[in-house]
Design an enzyme around this catalytic site. Sequence first.
Site: not given
Ligand code: PPE
Length: 307
Positions: A159
């Site tokens: 990430k």
């Molecule tokens: N894909 C991406 C590209 C992504 O950024 C997130 C989280 C997810 C999947 C889901 O991951 P999880 O949170 O572990 O279930 N995106 C984070 C950041 C968003 C932002 O705008 O900044 C979040 O949801 O915190």
Amino acid sequence: MEWNESGKIWFNGKFVDWKDANIHVLSHVIHYGSSVFEGIRCYNTKKGSAIFRLKEHVERLYNSAKIYRMEIPYSQEEFCEAIIDTIKTNKLKECYIRPIIFRGYKELGVYPLNCPIESVIAVWSWGKYLGEEAVENGVDVGVSTWRRMAPNTMPVMAKAGSNYMNSQLAKMESILNGYDEGILLDYSGMVSEGSGENIFVVKDEILHTPPLGLSLLPGITRETIIKLAKDMGLKVKEHSFPREMLYIADEIFLTGTAAEVTPVRSVDKIKIGAGRRGKITERLQKKFFSIIEGTDENRYGWLTFVD
Ligand code: PPE
């Protein structure tokens, strides 16, 4: 989103005033995107403030750092403690938590290993990511003309801040085209994920979601939903599927820390199912919300209580 400007930010092991949490413009991260971060939520549950899946988020942060050869000078346990301290210091019952590790100020040039590693934890209030009504009514999404990074270009299992340049392209395009969110395909044309969420399709009572190899972030909410769905007796298939599978789905929903579980009511202006939240989506939302509200027992140990 509501900044907590009178609050404190944890910066390399010390609390500093919000306005003093600054870095130099010639820091490595500003020029080359050298950062890895997390998004975590702390909920005001019936039994007190609790962080959802803290250990798993911190572990993913350390994995992201490892991929980029960044050494975080704290153990994962120390980092978890620092997150808890940051919430306590800011006296927030419920918040979004943003830890970020980046390469700081020393020299420029692509080679990063001489620059210091800086660690930050900030917290603030963040309501519903895709709008207050989205959780019930669903969102309208469009398939982006941008693809997720091919597996041999950028490591999407990390990430990393720089991955979000790709997300920004998709997000801008989708908003400017009148959608709430953009869905990206992977380099081969299969469905990957949203700009900031993973994606699930319900078809004939079976849950479908793309597997990790398809250029998506290994979402912790994704993993949570897979587990809850299986516990509820639903069949979950992790496999690759094409764009048109979205159009003929019975239900679609997005998952993420910020987005939680958000239904999709249309894709490319094609109505999904009845054009509103589907039954299985609603059941999964209910289960998910009962856990983060603390009305469900902490059966999986997913809640870390702040006090
Ligand atoms: N894909 C991406 C590209 C992504 O950024 C997130 C989280 C997810 C999947 C889901 O991951 P999880 O949170 O572990 O279930 N995106 C984070 C950041 C968003 C932002 O705008 O900044 C979040 O949801 O915190």
